[in-house]
Design a protein around this motif. Structure first.
Motif, short mmCIF file in Angstrom:
data_model
loop_
_atom_site.label_atom_id
_atom_site.label_comp_id
_atom_site.label_asym_id
_atom_site.label_seq_id
_atom_site.Cartn_x
_atom_site.Cartn_y
_atom_site.Cartn_z
N VAL A 129 53.08 59.53 -68.53
CA VAL A 129 52.22 60.18 -69.28
C VAL A 129 51.08 59.17 -69.35
O VAL A 129 51.39 57.93 -69.45
N PHE B 22 47.07 56.51 -81.24
CA PHE B 22 48.47 56.71 -81.09
C PHE B 22 49.47 55.76 -81.38
O PHE B 22 50.81 55.67 -81.28
N LYS B 23 48.86 54.42 -81.71
CA LYS B 23 49.82 53.42 -81.96
C LYS B 23 50.74 53.71 -83.11
O LYS B 23 50.30 54.33 -84.22
N THR B 24 51.80 52.99 -83.03
CA THR B 24 52.86 53.37 -84.11
C THR B 24 53.26 51.91 -84.55
O THR B 24 53.70 51.70 -85.55
N VAL B 25 53.25 51.00 -83.51
CA VAL B 25 53.87 49.62 -83.84
C VAL B 25 52.84 48.69 -83.63
O VAL B 25 52.03 48.61 -82.72
N GLU C 193 65.31 58.80 -76.83
CA GLU C 193 65.32 57.71 -78.13
C GLU C 193 64.13 57.11 -78.63
O GLU C 193 63.13 57.20 -77.96
N THR C 194 64.36 56.38 -79.50
CA THR C 194 62.97 55.81 -80.30
C THR C 194 62.64 54.84 -79.39
O THR C 194 62.94 54.20 -78.70
N GLY C 195 60.94 54.81 -79.43
CA GLY C 195 60.09 53.77 -78.93
C GLY C 195 59.92 54.38 -77.31
O GLY C 195 59.08 53.55 -76.73
N LYS C 196 60.35 55.31 -76.81
CA LYS C 196 59.99 55.89 -75.78
C LYS C 196 58.84 56.30 -75.25
O LYS C 196 58.38 56.55 -74.18
N GLY C 197 58.05 56.87 -76.30
CA GLY C 197 56.87 57.44 -76.36
C GLY C 197 56.51 58.96 -76.60
O GLY C 197 55.78 59.68 -75.98
N LYS C 198 57.74 59.41 -77.31
CA LYS C 198 57.74 61.06 -77.64
C LYS C 198 56.26 61.24 -78.56
O LYS C 198 55.82 62.22 -78.18
N SER C 199 56.37 60.55 -79.61
CA SER C 199 55.23 60.66 -80.47
C SER C 199 53.93 60.55 -79.83
O SER C 199 53.00 61.42 -80.27
N PHE C 200 53.80 59.57 -78.86
CA PHE C 200 52.60 59.40 -78.38
C PHE C 200 52.06 60.69 -77.57
O PHE C 200 51.03 61.24 -77.51
N LYS D 223 58.69 53.16 -70.87
CA LYS D 223 58.18 53.59 -71.98
C LYS D 223 56.80 54.36 -71.37
O LYS D 223 56.09 53.95 -70.57
N GLY D 224 57.07 55.71 -71.91
CA GLY D 224 55.67 56.82 -71.50
C GLY D 224 56.27 57.44 -70.29
O GLY D 224 55.45 58.42 -69.59
N1 LIG Z 1 52.17 56.95 -72.19
C1 LIG Z 1 51.93 55.77 -73.03
N2 LIG Z 1 50.70 54.98 -72.66
C2 LIG Z 1 50.36 53.86 -73.48
N3 LIG Z 1 51.26 53.36 -74.81
C3 LIG Z 1 52.27 54.20 -74.93
C4 LIG Z 1 52.75 55.39 -74.36
N4 LIG Z 1 53.93 55.83 -74.79
C5 LIG Z 1 54.14 55.22 -75.93
N5 LIG Z 1 53.08 54.28 -75.90
C6 LIG Z 1 53.07 53.23 -77.09
O1 LIG Z 1 54.56 52.86 -77.19
C7 LIG Z 1 55.00 52.98 -78.85
C8 LIG Z 1 56.11 53.66 -79.09
O2 LIG Z 1 55.70 55.07 -78.73
P1 LIG Z 1 56.09 56.32 -79.60
O3 LIG Z 1 55.33 57.41 -79.09
O4 LIG Z 1 55.85 55.97 -81.17
O5 LIG Z 1 57.71 56.52 -79.54
P2 LIG Z 1 58.72 57.36 -80.18
O6 LIG Z 1 58.10 58.39 -80.84
O7 LIG Z 1 59.60 57.88 -78.74
O8 LIG Z 1 59.62 56.53 -80.81
C9 LIG Z 1 53.67 53.22 -79.35
O9 LIG Z 1 52.95 52.08 -79.86
C10 LIG Z 1 52.77 53.77 -78.38
O10 LIG Z 1 51.39 53.54 -78.41
#
Ligand SMILES: Nc1ncnc2c1ncn2[C@@H]1O[C@H](COP(=O)(O)OP(=O)(O)O)[C@@H](O)[C@H]1O
Ligand SMILES: [Mg+2]
Length: 804
Positions: free
Chosen positions: A777, A788-791, A443-450, A760-761
């Motif tokens: 991760v 890698f930040k998105t928000v 789901e959204t915000g879990k760290g997939k794109s990261f 998250k992650g």
């Molecule tokens: N393993 C991680 N370590 C540090 N920050 C993370 C990690 N995974 C996610 N984040 C942070 O959490 C936020 C959401 O992650 P994101 O990958 O964009 O979520 P998703 O793609 O699942 O919606 C981002 O700002 C990202 O930087």
């Protein structure tokens, strides 16, 4: 005479209770195979992972363009891991068995039928140890047959003979414990180490030319009566520092085993009387009596082997304080599992020698435990938490249990996960799959794109051309911001160089230059062009019940494709014109409507007059995003979508086709397509087929798809399970059951909670060997994390933390 073997470690997730039970049965089977052998030595040893060497191998695949930068990152990863873990180790298992002397048997006949494994290898090792080799060959002869039998007995666990280096390392290990840098100097003799028991009472101080350390030996003094879940070999690996665990097992003669049970039963009886007198209710006694009866029955009637054993943890530290702290941590941790440890003050030296290879516990009197075969199996000898690949980039750590947050989970795990995203299709020995594709779901915000970006950045070091789609347009700005950061510029200039290799393409539907860049008639041919065009139109204009319109569209497309083959420039705008020109009112109206839908909308990217120059995708790393793409909420049903939603998703269809075209242009060039928000594809009509076609390029084209999506269901189509070589499943609350099934984990309450607890992650990871475990991760490069930040944390989110 003892023989020592290496047991290749097996990974079974602690969340897979069924499989663990199956493994315990294997261990029991091994004990039965070795039933005629009385002494067994089970060892868990932390071994240097030699990251350095692993990364050297990895670097052979680096590209000439970015390889140098990649090496810098490898160095940094090694440095950070060294800082965090002290020694970067991975656990290995060794088993020793005391052999029978079969000299009295007819040697000649035996020699023919048994091929020996005890050959020059062992001789070499002996010479390392300073033992004279002369005549030793002869000394081994009486044991050859027995050695072969043990070797066969260990085949259940795929036991392998130790190489001379391994045997040397294993034998001398106790003398090097905790002394950094003395991993394997060829000339280190055991005698070079002095062992000082008096420097600190209850500890041993080891000193050799490489340095010194302080160690302590902690035998097990008590366990739960029935040993259930006393998975000590597994628990030992969860310690935040390296520990060694050795179990010396001595099989008892059935007669003495029975005597032992009778003796214990008598004691129980006496305590029993006491108990009634005191009105005490000691659960151990209540539990113990029926167990004892069963046990006696097993030994007498089923010939179940019965063992006494000595289990000892060896803890080290650079000095006494560190060692003592670690002992305390271990002791209280084991107490959670009802395992009692002690650190005997006066017996450290004695224990040290008892534990050495080849020594017996025959005359030991203290700290002995008694169990039958299944009790030994409960210790879970041979299981580790290895995940990922042996050669690869640092991706994170195996998550053990739950932690308040991901960084705590990372800090408390020593099981580092390496992963090579591009080797699954190269025929890895033991791999369950050769699919190069990767799925990231959740789901959204879990760290997939990261995670996807972490993989992507690592892959930029390899000889692979990357196309990443970024439908949310969330990367370019953040990447740029990281590049502009003066501190990052100062500290990591090579990061700036790396970022210069990125080529950004932002498709702006209001920019005339972009009209039709995704027009299927421009970059696709034949049936591909036709199917894609129809799918695109159907996404915004419902053709159901309008067979006449549909027929006209199909015919017109055929004509256009023919024209294109003749070299004419054609596009989907031409189709609209043709429809509009129709004499049939219905068709002309349809043409008018589609034309209206396209006008001033995102669809302009896919409708052109055929003169579009197309996209330049010759760069090594391209990030493709679409300006102003207003995606619906993930999971929105097709019927619930409005025009704007449907248009946005319609554009994804030719985008996916474009990616496929990118992957198939050149068979020899390795390519990777990173498709984020891939649910946008499966949400369209016939979207699953699009994904399937994207995957199909795969192996034969040296192409990989990294698909990032909401649901594991997006990965599956009617006729296959998705065929992803590696899967990273983050939690998605609405489909925990499906996730577990997809990841081959049993659907249990515990496992659903495991998903629910993931922060998250954190995700489940199934690697190409088919091993599944929980992963945290971990990106160890601050400038990458920055990128890698998105928000941006909102003000209240920040304040929320400050006012706890
Ligand atoms: N393993 C991680 N370590 C540090 N920050 C993370 C990690 N995974 C996610 N984040 C942070 O959490 C936020 C959401 O992650 P994101 O990958 O964009 O979520 P998703 O793609 O699942 O919606 C981002 O700002 C990202 O930087
Ligand atoms: Mg995302």
């Amino acid at each position: 005479m003892w023989a020592y073997y290496r047991i290749p470690s097996r990974t079974i997730s602690e969340n897979n209770a069924e499989e663990i039970e199956g493994y315990k049965r294997k261990l029991v089977q091994m004990l039965w195979e070795l039933k005629s052998y009385y002494e067994i030595d089970l060892q868990l040893l932390p071994e240097d992972m030699r990251l350095n060497e692993r990364f050297k191998q990895l670097e052979k695949d680096f590209s000439s363009e970015t390889g140098k930068i990649g090496k810098r990152y490898d160095e940094r990863a090694m440095y950070v891991l060294g800082q965090e873990l002290g020694e970067v180790t991975r656990y290995g298992f060794t088993v020793g068995v005391k052999l029978h002397n079969t000299a009295y048997l007819k040697q000649d006949t035996l020699k023919d039928s048994f091929k020996t494994a005890l050959d020059s290898v062992t001789m070499q090792a002996l010479s390392y140890l300073g033992v004279s080799v002369a005549d030793t060959k002869k000394a081994f002869e009486p044991y050859e047959a027995s050695e072969k039998e043990v070797f066969d007995g260990l085949s259940v666990l795929k036991g392998e003979c130790l190489t001379d280096k391994q045997l040397y390392r294993n034998t001398t290990e106790p003398f090097r414990h905790g002394i950094a840098g003395s991993e394997l100097p060829a000339n280190l003799q055991t005698t070079n180490t002095t062992i000082d028991p008096v420097a600190h009472t209850g500890f041993l101080r080891l000193t050799n030319e490489y340095g010194e350390s302080c160690i302590a030996l902690m035998p097990i003094t008590n366990t739960e009566v029935n040993m259930t879940y006393a998975e000590m070999f597994r628990i030992a690996q969860k310690m935040p520092f390296p520990v060694e665990f050795k179990v010396k097992v001595l099989q008892m003669k059935p007669s003495s085993a029975v005597r032992k049970t009778q003796f214990t039963a008598r004691r129980f009886k006496e305590t029993d009387k006491d108990m009634y007198a005191n009105e005490d209710s000691d659960s151990i006694i209540l539990q113990g009596k029926p167990l004892l009866n069963d046990l006696r029955n097993d030994i007498e009637n089923k010939k179940t082997p019965f063992y006494k054993w000595l289990g000892v943890f060896v803890v080290s530290g650079k000095d006494k304080t560190e060692c003592q702290n670690r002992c305390n941590v271990l002791k209280s941790y084991m107490a959670n599992y009802h395992v009692e440890l002690t650190r005997p003050l006066a017996d450290q030296v004695n224990l040290f020698y008892t534990l050495l290879n080849g020594n017996s516990i025959q005359f030991e009197r203290y700290w002995l435990q008694y169990t039958k075969d299944s009790g030994i199996a409960e210790l879970l000898f041979g299981l580790t938490s290895n995940l990922g690949s042996n050669i690869g980039f640092y991706l994170g750590r195996v998550t053990h249990g739950t932690a308040p947050d991901t960084s705590t989970a990372i800090q408390s795990s020593r099981d580092i996960v390496l992963y090579h995203p591009m080797i699954a299709n190269e025929g890895i020995v033991g791999a369950m799959t050769d699919s190069p594709h990767v799925l990231v779901s959740g789901e959204t915000g879990k760290g997939k794109s990261f995670l996807a970006k972490l993989l992507m950045f690592y892959m930029t070091f390899l000889d692979v051309q990357i196309l990443m789609t970024d439908p949310k347009n969330e990367n370019h700005a953040w990447f740029e911001e990281a590049v502009k950061d003066p501190e990052i510029q100062k500290d990591y200039p090579y990061f700036i160089d790396l970022m210069k290799t990125f080529h950004y393409v932002t498709l702006d539907p209001n920019d005339k230059n972009n009209y039709g860049v995704l027009d299927p008639l421009t970059f696709l041919n034949g049936a591909q062009a036709k199917d894609t065009a129809v799918a695109l139109i159907e996404q915004v204009y419902n053709l159901k019940g309008k067979d006449d319109v549909k027929r006209e569209i199909l015919e017109d497309l055929d004509m256009l494709i023919e024209k294109k083959q003749k070299g004419e420039k054609v596009g989907l705008m031409d189709l609209i014109d043709m429809l509009k020109d129709s004499n049939v009112k219905n068709i002309a109206e349809a043409g008018g409507l589609v034309g209206q839908l396209v006008k001033n909308s995102i669809l302009q990217l896919a409708f052109s007059d055929g003169t579009s120059r197309g996209l330049n995708i010759d760069y090594k790393h391209t990030i493709l995003s679409i300006q102003g793409l207003d995606l619906p909420e993930a999971g929105t049903k097709f019927e619930e979508m409005n025009d704007s939603d449907r248009k946005a998703l319609a554009v994804m269809i030719p985008l996916a086709k474009f990616c496929q075209y990118f992957g198939q242009r050149d068979r020899k060039q390795k390519t990777s397509i990173i498709f984020d928000e891939a649910w946008t594809l499966t949400a369209t009509r016939g979207g699953k087929r699009l994904v399937k076609e994207l995957r199909r390029a795969g192996r034969s084209y040296n192409n990989q798809l990294i698909m990032i999506t909401q649901s594991v269901k997006d990965a599956q189509s009617e006729d296959d399970r998705g065929n992803f070589g590696a899967c990273f499943a983050f939690d998605e609350r609405s489909e925990r059951e499906d996730i577990l099934k997809f990841m081959d984990l049993p659907v249990t309450k515990e496992n659903k909670e495991l998903l629910a607890d993931m922060k998250k992650g954190q995700c489940l990871f199934r690697d190409f060997y088919g091993r599944v475990d929980a992963l945290s991760v971990d990106c160890v490069f601050p400038e990458w994390i920055r990128a890698f930040k998105t928000v941006d944390k909102s003000n209240s989110a920040k304040a929320e933390r400050e006012f706890v």
